[in-house]
Design a protein around this motif. Structure first.
Motif, short mmCIF file in Angstrom:
data_model
loop_
_atom_site.label_atom_id
_atom_site.label_comp_id
_atom_site.label_asym_id
_atom_site.label_seq_id
_atom_site.Cartn_x
_atom_site.Cartn_y
_atom_site.Cartn_z
N ARG A 1 -2.76 48.95 -29.59
CA ARG A 1 -2.32 49.04 -30.99
C ARG A 1 -2.01 47.65 -31.54
NH1 ARG A 1 2.31 53.09 -32.34
NH2 ARG A 1 1.75 53.98 -30.37
N LEU A 2 -1.33 46.85 -30.76
CA LEU A 2 -1.03 45.48 -31.16
C LEU A 2 -2.32 44.70 -31.39
CD1 LEU A 2 0.82 42.93 -31.45
CD2 LEU A 2 0.53 42.65 -28.99
N LEU A 3 -3.28 44.85 -30.48
CA LEU A 3 -4.55 44.13 -30.61
C LEU A 3 -5.29 44.53 -31.87
CD1 LEU A 3 -6.49 42.14 -28.97
CD2 LEU A 3 -7.80 44.23 -28.65
N MET A 4 -5.30 45.82 -32.19
CA MET A 4 -5.99 46.28 -33.41
C MET A 4 -5.32 45.72 -34.66
SD MET A 4 -7.32 50.14 -32.49
CE MET A 4 -5.72 50.86 -32.62
N SER A 5 -4.00 45.69 -34.67
CA SER A 5 -3.27 45.10 -35.81
C SER A 5 -3.56 43.62 -35.92
CB SER A 5 -1.77 45.32 -35.66
OG SER A 5 -1.47 46.69 -35.63
N LEU A 6 -3.53 42.93 -34.78
CA LEU A 6 -3.83 41.51 -34.75
C LEU A 6 -5.24 41.24 -35.26
CD1 LEU A 6 -2.65 38.76 -33.80
CD2 LEU A 6 -3.65 39.24 -31.56
N PHE A 7 -6.20 42.05 -34.82
CA PHE A 7 -7.58 41.88 -35.26
C PHE A 7 -7.72 42.09 -36.76
CE2 PHE A 7 -11.83 43.74 -36.11
CZ PHE A 7 -12.57 42.59 -35.89
N MET A 8 -7.05 43.08 -37.32
CA MET A 8 -7.14 43.33 -38.76
C MET A 8 -6.62 42.14 -39.56
SD MET A 8 -6.36 47.39 -39.30
CE MET A 8 -4.82 47.40 -38.43
N VAL A 9 -5.49 41.59 -39.13
CA VAL A 9 -4.91 40.44 -39.83
C VAL A 9 -5.83 39.22 -39.71
CG1 VAL A 9 -2.99 38.80 -39.78
CG2 VAL A 9 -2.54 41.25 -39.63
N ILE A 10 -6.34 38.98 -38.50
CA ILE A 10 -7.21 37.82 -38.29
C ILE A 10 -8.53 37.99 -39.02
CG2 ILE A 10 -8.51 36.55 -36.53
CD1 ILE A 10 -6.07 37.02 -34.67
N ALA B 1 -8.04 35.01 -28.21
CA ALA B 1 -7.26 33.81 -27.89
C ALA B 1 -5.79 34.00 -28.26
CB ALA B 1 -7.85 32.60 -28.62
N ILE B 2 -5.52 34.49 -29.44
CA ILE B 2 -4.14 34.66 -29.89
C ILE B 2 -3.45 35.76 -29.08
CG2 ILE B 2 -2.70 35.37 -31.85
CD1 ILE B 2 -4.73 33.80 -33.63
N TYR B 3 -4.19 36.81 -28.74
CA TYR B 3 -3.61 37.86 -27.89
C TYR B 3 -3.15 37.27 -26.56
CZ TYR B 3 -3.37 41.73 -24.61
OH TYR B 3 -2.96 42.59 -23.63
N LEU B 4 -3.98 36.44 -25.94
CA LEU B 4 -3.61 35.85 -24.65
C LEU B 4 -2.46 34.85 -24.81
CD1 LEU B 4 -7.07 35.41 -22.92
CD2 LEU B 4 -5.29 37.09 -22.39
N ILE B 5 -2.44 34.12 -25.91
CA ILE B 5 -1.32 33.19 -26.17
C ILE B 5 -0.03 33.99 -26.31
CG2 ILE B 5 -0.33 31.61 -27.88
CD1 ILE B 5 -3.26 30.63 -28.38
N LEU B 6 -0.07 35.05 -27.10
CA LEU B 6 1.13 35.91 -27.24
C LEU B 6 1.52 36.53 -25.92
CD1 LEU B 6 0.33 37.68 -30.65
CD2 LEU B 6 2.07 35.92 -30.22
N GLY B 7 0.51 36.93 -25.14
CA GLY B 7 0.79 37.49 -23.82
C GLY B 7 1.46 36.48 -22.90
N ALA B 8 1.01 35.23 -22.95
CA ALA B 8 1.61 34.18 -22.12
C ALA B 8 3.05 33.91 -22.54
CB ALA B 8 0.78 32.91 -22.20
N LEU B 9 3.32 34.02 -23.83
CA LEU B 9 4.67 33.76 -24.35
C LEU B 9 5.61 34.95 -24.21
CD1 LEU B 9 3.74 31.81 -27.60
CD2 LEU B 9 4.69 30.84 -25.48
N TYR B 10 5.10 36.14 -24.49
CA TYR B 10 5.96 37.32 -24.59
C TYR B 10 5.58 38.45 -23.66
CZ TYR B 10 7.04 34.82 -28.88
OH TYR B 10 7.38 33.86 -29.78
N GLY B 11 4.66 38.21 -22.72
CA GLY B 11 4.18 39.26 -21.85
C GLY B 11 5.23 39.75 -20.86
N ALA B 12 4.92 40.84 -20.22
CA ALA B 12 5.84 41.45 -19.25
C ALA B 12 6.07 40.54 -18.06
CB ALA B 12 5.28 42.79 -18.79
#
Length: 164
Positions: A101-110, A153-164
């Motif tokens: 869901r986060l990825l789909m929202s991110l994709f729509m904005v990008i 790229a942004i998904y992985l950056i966010l994952g590196a910063l805020y991932g589990a």
């Protein structure tokens, strides 16, 4: 985020250049190269094997096949380009199912930002910096790599910063 910060951090330095290359080549040539897609897939196959539990690794590889099948159907229907379908399939294993869901929202904005930026540059003096780009002349097609690459790229950056 569901993705492990460690996993995202390991993938990021290998995937980021490919994402930028895909955005560039799709604007310049209206093509996402097979070399970029294959390299993206190989990076996951090799690193993912060492970074993830084996069952999770296999499910993510299954996601690649599922997205590829859907992409082939959408390409045959004329909805998206073959390169877009292949890139989406190669990118699918990098995304944790819980982050969809986060990825789909991110994709729509990008995607919205990419369309605005591309159209804005097309009708501005910025176009003179790369007058030979094929995407400038397109009326019905859009270089989706300009949105697909940065989304991963942004998904992985966010994952590196805020991932589990």
């Amino acid at each position: 985020m569901t993705i492990s910060a460690t996993v995202a951090l390991w993938f990021l330095p290998f995937v980021l250049p490919i994402c930028l290359y895909v955005a560039y080549t799709d604007m310049a040539l209206m093509k996402i190269t097979n070399k970029a897609v294959i390299l993206l897939g190989l990076i996951f196959v090799v690193l993912g094997f060492f970074l993830m539990p084996f069952d999770s690794y296999l499910w993510r590889l299954a996601a690649l096949l599922i997205v590829l099948a859907v992409g082939v159907i959408l390409n045959a229907a004329g909805v998206l380009g073959a390169g877009d379908a292949k890139f989406a399939a190669a990118a699918a294993p990098y995304v944790a199912l819980g982050d969809l869901r986060l990825l789909m929202s991110l994709f729509m904005v990008i995607l919205l930002a990419a369309v605005v930026a591309h159209k804005g540059a097309k009708y501005s003096p910025l176009r003179r910096m790369a007058p030979e780009w094929v995407s400038w002349e397109q009326t019905k097609k859009f270089p989706m790599g300009l949105a697909l690459g940065p989304t991963l790229a942004i998904y992985l950056i966010l994952g590196a910063l805020y991932g589990a």
